[in-house]
Design a protein around this motif. Structure first.
Motif, PDB file in Angstrom:
ATOM      1  N   LEU A 610      -3.736   3.593   5.140  1.00  0.00           N
ATOM      2  CA  LEU A 610      -4.746   3.065   5.189  1.00  0.00           C
ATOM      3  C   LEU A 610      -6.453   3.502   4.699  1.00  0.00           C
ATOM      4  N   THR A 611      -6.030   4.594   5.065  1.00  0.00           N
ATOM      5  CA  THR A 611      -7.709   5.401   4.993  1.00  0.00           C
ATOM      6  C   THR A 611      -7.259   5.725   3.484  1.00  0.00           C
ATOM      7  N   GLN A 612      -6.194   5.429   2.530  1.00  0.00           N
ATOM      8  CA  GLN A 612      -6.218   5.854   1.161  1.00  0.00           C
ATOM      9  C   GLN A 612      -6.276   4.352   0.161  1.00  0.00           C
ATOM     10  N   GLY A 613      -6.897   3.498   0.492  1.00  0.00           N
ATOM     11  CA  GLY A 613      -6.401   2.393  -0.217  1.00  0.00           C
ATOM     12  C   GLY A 613      -5.168   0.750   0.016  1.00  0.00           C
ATOM     13  N   TYR A 614      -4.686   1.256   0.548  1.00  0.00           N
ATOM     14  CA  TYR A 614      -3.607   0.803   0.835  1.00  0.00           C
ATOM     15  C   TYR A 614      -3.454  -0.414   2.249  1.00  0.00           C
ATOM     16  N   ALA A 615      -3.269  -2.141   1.608  1.00  0.00           N
ATOM     17  CA  ALA A 615      -2.645  -3.120   2.436  1.00  0.00           C
ATOM     18  C   ALA A 615      -1.614  -2.035   3.410  1.00  0.00           C
ATOM     19  N   ILE A 616      -1.027  -3.053   5.091  1.00  0.00           N
ATOM     20  CA  ILE A 616      -0.356  -2.513   5.634  1.00  0.00           C
ATOM     21  C   ILE A 616       0.399  -3.530   5.659  1.00  0.00           C
ATOM     22  N   LEU A 617       1.504  -3.931   5.500  1.00  0.00           N
ATOM     23  CA  LEU A 617       2.320  -5.181   6.584  1.00  0.00           C
ATOM     24  C   LEU A 617       3.680  -4.262   7.848  1.00  0.00           C
ATOM     25  N   ASP A 618       2.497  -4.322   8.815  1.00  0.00           N
ATOM     26  CA  ASP A 618       3.143  -3.470   9.223  1.00  0.00           C
ATOM     27  C   ASP A 618       4.524  -3.951  10.708  1.00  0.00           C
ATOM     28  N   ASN A 619       5.771  -3.573  10.504  1.00  0.00           N
ATOM     29  CA  ASN A 619       6.442  -4.392  11.214  1.00  0.00           C
ATOM     30  C   ASN A 619       7.128  -5.964  11.264  1.00  0.00           C
ATOM     31  N   PRO A 620       7.166  -5.883   9.728  1.00  0.00           N
ATOM     32  CA  PRO A 620       7.460  -7.297   9.497  1.00  0.00           C
ATOM     33  C   PRO A 620       8.719  -7.704  10.062  1.00  0.00           C
ATOM     34  N   ALA A 621       8.990  -8.612  10.903  1.00  0.00           N
ATOM     35  CA  ALA A 621      10.260  -9.313  11.110  1.00  0.00           C
ATOM     36  C   ALA A 621      11.627  -9.331  10.632  1.00  0.00           C
ATOM     37  N   MET A 622      12.621  -8.442  10.810  1.00  0.00           N
ATOM     38  CA  MET A 622      13.306  -7.633   9.486  1.00  0.00           C
ATOM     39  C   MET A 622      14.941  -8.360  10.901  1.00  0.00           C
ATOM     40  N   PRO A 623      14.734  -9.237  10.992  1.00  0.00           N
ATOM     41  CA  PRO A 623      16.337  -9.903  12.028  1.00  0.00           C
ATOM     42  C   PRO A 623      17.205 -10.272  11.093  1.00  0.00           C
ATOM     43  N   ILE A 624      18.390  -9.744  12.157  1.00  0.00           N
ATOM     44  CA  ILE A 624      20.014 -10.101  11.384  1.00  0.00           C
ATOM     45  C   ILE A 624      20.370 -10.613  12.629  1.00  0.00           C
ATOM     46  N   ILE A 625      20.611 -12.527  12.222  1.00  0.00           N
ATOM     47  CA  ILE A 625      21.348 -13.102  12.903  1.00  0.00           C
ATOM     48  C   ILE A 625      22.591 -13.418  13.115  1.00  0.00           C
ATOM     49  N   GLY A 626      23.029 -12.850  14.389  1.00  0.00           N
ATOM     50  CA  GLY A 626      24.558 -13.722  13.779  1.00  0.00           C
ATOM     51  C   GLY A 626      25.064 -14.459  15.547  1.00  0.00           C
ATOM     52  N   GLU A 627      25.043 -15.354  15.533  1.00  0.00           N
ATOM     53  CA  GLU A 627      24.988 -17.140  16.080  1.00  0.00           C
ATOM     54  C   GLU A 627      26.156 -17.393  16.734  1.00  0.00           C
ATOM     55  N   GLY A 628      26.233 -18.118  17.499  1.00  0.00           N
ATOM     56  CA  GLY A 628      27.810 -18.288  18.347  1.00  0.00           C
ATOM     57  C   GLY A 628      29.366 -17.689  17.673  1.00  0.00           C
ATOM     58  N   GLY A 629      28.952 -16.162  18.318  1.00  0.00           N
ATOM     59  CA  GLY A 629      29.841 -14.695  17.868  1.00  0.00           C
ATOM     60  C   GLY A 629      30.354 -14.805  17.007  1.00  0.00           C
TER      61      GLY A 629
END
Length: 811
Positions: A610-629
């Motif tokens: 951030l001190t070097q002029g960048y925007a940061i999207l931190d910890n954007p949700a990256m869910p890997i979902i396995g439903e119903g078994g």
């Protein structure tokens, strides 16, 4: 056209220093370096009587010289052979101590000699003094500090190879210390000539094992393991008087019964394994008198080399033996009802057993658990809470039991433990007179006090409440209010009217305060300053957006201090993420606004950019979902791609991020994610992958949340491995890896082979090995090097608005 294709030519335009990698460590950009050189905020430890805070000055980042001291890697441990303690990377060293009176605020500085490094501070059960071990030139010693600021050494020659080498006796008059056996002699010398081959053999017996680091490798390693890890328990009175307890051995754990009469120990035995760490070695769990006379052997189990690879797999027979906290001397342990195999179709998978001193009556079954036993929180004869968990479904059960009437167990709740919104919190546990954790009952003894994070879509607001013993809804006594995140540290009276909290906000550094629950202001106890004021004006906000399949997602967007969208326009942006697996799409989509958290980066944090002029999207949700078994990883690449597309679309639509100047990065499993996204999407100009694993055939018996083996899920292992698609990665990728990575599955060979694959296929890639660094980099020099490399990489390949074309370079 892929964003990265036209950037391949940028390699031709870099300096000679980039083409021939620099030697020597780089200093991070000045704004970053100054923060790294600032001492970290102290830690605190509250005395059991709640009268005193031990304020603990934490040592700053160690030097590479400290990190490069000789170490031994044995049985999954890393140890310092000079001090007979754990290696530098495994210990958080402290270098200053003071005592602060919680009520008056009076502070007394403990007069430690200059250069003292100590660890594992622990209050005596009566709260009168603090014990800790100190690193000296030739070993570890045990010190005790009084609340008046005086300090003294009471024992030398502590053995810290297995961890903290001491525990208090319940009467606070002595400590039980694991020491180096007397007359041990010199360490075994390494043979100069082999005496024969190293032979391992298995005859038709299934014994799958995940990949592990730092294992024993030969007979000499076995001798070293015996030499350094063998210890002798000693009772050390406060005046320094020492008396040996029992026989020496490989004592991995020990604890004193609440009445002070018995000692519970866990010892390792031969034969050892070259494929498994010490936690799987043959183990004896036994009880002796406090003087060391044998009383009971609970279990003497063999090498645990035949466990299924499932996360909930466990050993047969008694395990996790502890003392019941609220009884004089009652042994408690768990046993598998499914033979240790969680896939067995049974209503109950574990049972919890109790046996009171003198341990000659038959054990009593306290309760059976639907899933694998996790813990018991003790109260009294009429109420305790037993918790079990199942990894496969992310299910948690909590049962109420009456230890005096085991047949009356009842289910309190069943929940998905990833559910943030539905988290009821946990009972407040505080040490009793014996120094053991017990639940706090309400004055009428009809409920227990509980506290939790209080997660909501609008933010997390910790709370104090009561839960009725008979069942029913909780009563909230106090809830933190915006703009603060304020967690309950301790109750200061029996009614729950006065509490000690740790309070922070986006603008206010974390500090400890005393508050009255029903109205009134907060009385400060500490006044720790902002450790990195350069970040005070950073813009932070939680953003929400939706994946293509309708799953709601979120992330924390950070913008540089002083950023103005109209004036500055869209910024080059880094997405820094770490995928997570879920069994429920609704839970995967939960959003908790982070706007009331105080964020200051330390170490190798990507937020320094951030001190070097960048925007940061931190910890954007990256869910890997396995439903119903369904197995989540069978659609890993597809879901990961959709997660990333939604994140990029979201920040681009806000107008703060330039879609054509996006980078992706991550550490460990996030590095694995980074390589996959570069291989399977056109979203990013460049990537940063730190300490990752890229070829899943090198982790064939499971990885991360994957419980199946390579032979059970070959297509999934193949598709998830970015190594398989190295020829598709055209965007510049920076690989960084600790040369002494100690994490299971991320051996340095993973990055070494990935670099070879990328280089062989014409990719733009740089591979940085940090000497002597583990999975998380520690040395100041390595930290600055990492941040310099990250900044340099993004400045070259992401920040420029107009990429340099190959034709322009050639012309």
């Amino acid at each position: 056209m892929r964003v990265g294709v036209c950037l391949v030519a940028l390699l031709l335009a870099t300096t000679a220093a980039a083409q021939t990698p620099d030697t020597g460590y780089h200093r991070a950009p000045d704004a970053i370096a100054k923060v790294l050189e600032t001492p970290p905020t102290p830690g605190v430890a509250l005395s059991p009587d709640h009268r005193t805070l031990a304020v603990l000055d934490r040592e700053n980042l160690p030097t590479i010289a400290n990190l490069s001291k000789s170490i031994l890697r044995l049985g999954g441990y890393r140890i310092d052979p000079v001090t007979n303690g754990q290696a530098e990377v495994r210990v958080q060293w402290l270098n200053g101590l003071s005592f602060k009176d919680v009520g008056t605020g009076r502070t007394i500085r403990v007069a430690l000699p200059a250069g003292t490094r100590f660890a594992s501070p622990d209050w005596s059960p009566d709260g009168a003094r603090l014990a800790f071990y100190v690193q000296e030139a030739d070993g570890l010693s045990l010190w005790v500090a009084e609340r008046d600021g005086t300090v003294r050494t009471i024992a030398k020659g502590a053995n810290g190879t297995f961890g903290t080498p001491f525990v208090w006796t319940p009467d606070s008059k002595a400590l039980i210390v694991n020491t180096i056996p007397a007359g041990r002699g010199a360490a075994p010398a390494a043979p100069t000539t082999p005496t024969g081959p190293i032979v391992q053999e298995s005859v038709g017996r299934t014994s799958a094992a995940r990949t592990y680091e730092d294992l024993l490798g030969d007979a000499h390693d076995e001798k070293l393991f015996d030499y350094y890890f063998s210890g002798q328990l000693v009772r050390v009175d406060l005046d320094g008087t020492a008396r040996p307890i029992g026989a020496p051995g490989l004592i991995t754990d020990f604890s004193v019964s609440p009445d002070g009469r018995y000692l519970l120990t866990e010892r390792l035995k031969r034969p050892y394994s070259y494929l498994l760490p010490a936690g799987f070695f043959p183990t004896e769990i036994a009880v002796s008198t406090i003087d060391g006379w044998p009383v009971k052997t609970l279990v003497d189990r063999p090498l645990a080399d035949d466990l299924p690879v499932d996360f909930d797999a466990t050993v047969k027979g008694p395990r996790e033996a502890t003392w019941r906290s609220d009884a004089p001397a009652t042994l408690v342990w768990a046993e598998a009802l499914d033979g240790g195999n969680p896939r067995a179709k049974l209503a109950f998978h574990d049972k919890v057993m109790m046996q009171a001193a003198p341990f000659d009556a038959a054990p009593v079954e306290l309760v059976q658990t639907p899933a694998r036993y996790a813990t018991t929180m003790w109260g009294d004869d009429g109420f305790a809470m037993v918790v079990d968990r199942e990894w496969r479904t992310r299910t948690e059960h909590r049962q109420a039991v009456a230890p005096s009437r085991p047949e009356q167990a009842r289910m309190l709740l069943t929940r998905n433990y990833q559910d943030q919104y539905g988290d009821p919190g946990r009972p407040i546990l505080e040490e009793n007179a014996a120094g053991k954790p017990v639940m706090r009952f309400t004055p009428a003894h009809d409920g227990i006090f509980v506290t939790g994070e209080g997660a909501t879509k609008g933010g997390a607001f910790p709370f104090l409440g009561t839960m009725p013993l008979a069942g029913g809804e909780q009563t909230r006594l106090w809830t933190a209010k915006a703009p603060y995140f304020e967690s309950v540290v301790a109750m200061l009276d029996d009614m729950g009217k006065r509490i000690l909290t740790r309070r922070e906000s986006a603008k206010v550094a974390p500090n400890y305060v005393i508050r009255t629950v029903k109205g009134g202001g907060a009385k400060p106890v500490t006044a720790f300053p902002d450790p990195a004021p350069v970040f005070a004006e950073i813009i932070q906000r939680t953003i929400t957006y939706t994946r293509a399949d309708g799953v709601p997602l979120s992330g924390t967007l950070y913008l540089p201090a002083g950023y103005d969208a109209k004036r500055d326009g869209p910024l080059p942006t880094l997405l820094w993420a770490y995928p997570a697996e879920y069994t429920d799409a609704k839970i995967a989509g939960q959003t908790v606004d982070q706007g009331n958290r105080f964020v200051r980066p330390r170490g190798i944090s990507h937020l320094f950019l951030l001190t070097q002029g960048y925007a940061i999207l931190d910890n954007p949700a990256m869910p890997i979902i396995g439903e119903g078994g369904a197995e989540a990883n069978d659609t890993y690449v597809k879901q990961l791609r959709e997660d990333a597309e939604a994140a990029v679309d979201a920040v681009a639509k806000l107008g703060v991020s330039d879609r054509m100047r996006m980078a992706v990065g991550g550490h460990s499993y996030g590095a694995f994610m980074t390589a996959n996204l570069l291989a399977h999407t056109n979203l990013f100009r460049a990537g940063i992958a730190r300490s990752g694993a890229y070829n899943r055939t090198l982790t064939p018996f499971g990885f991360q949340a994957e419980q199946r083996t390579y032979w059970q899920a070959t297509p999934t292992y193949t598709e998830m491995s970015p190594f398989t698609y190295a020829d598709r990665i055209k965007e510049p990728i920076l690989l960084i890896h600790g040369g002494a990575d100690d994490n299971s599955g991320t051996f340095p060979i993973q990055s070494e082979r990935m670099y070879a694959a990328l280089k062989g296929n014409g990719a733009t890639v740089r591979y940085v090995v940090l000497p002597n660094e583990p999975h998380g980099y520690r040395a100041l020099e390595s930290t600055e090097e990492t941040l310099w490399q990250m900044t340099d990489w993004l400045d070259r390949y992401v920040k420029p608005k107009t990429p340099v074309s190959k034709q322009a370079v050639e012309g």
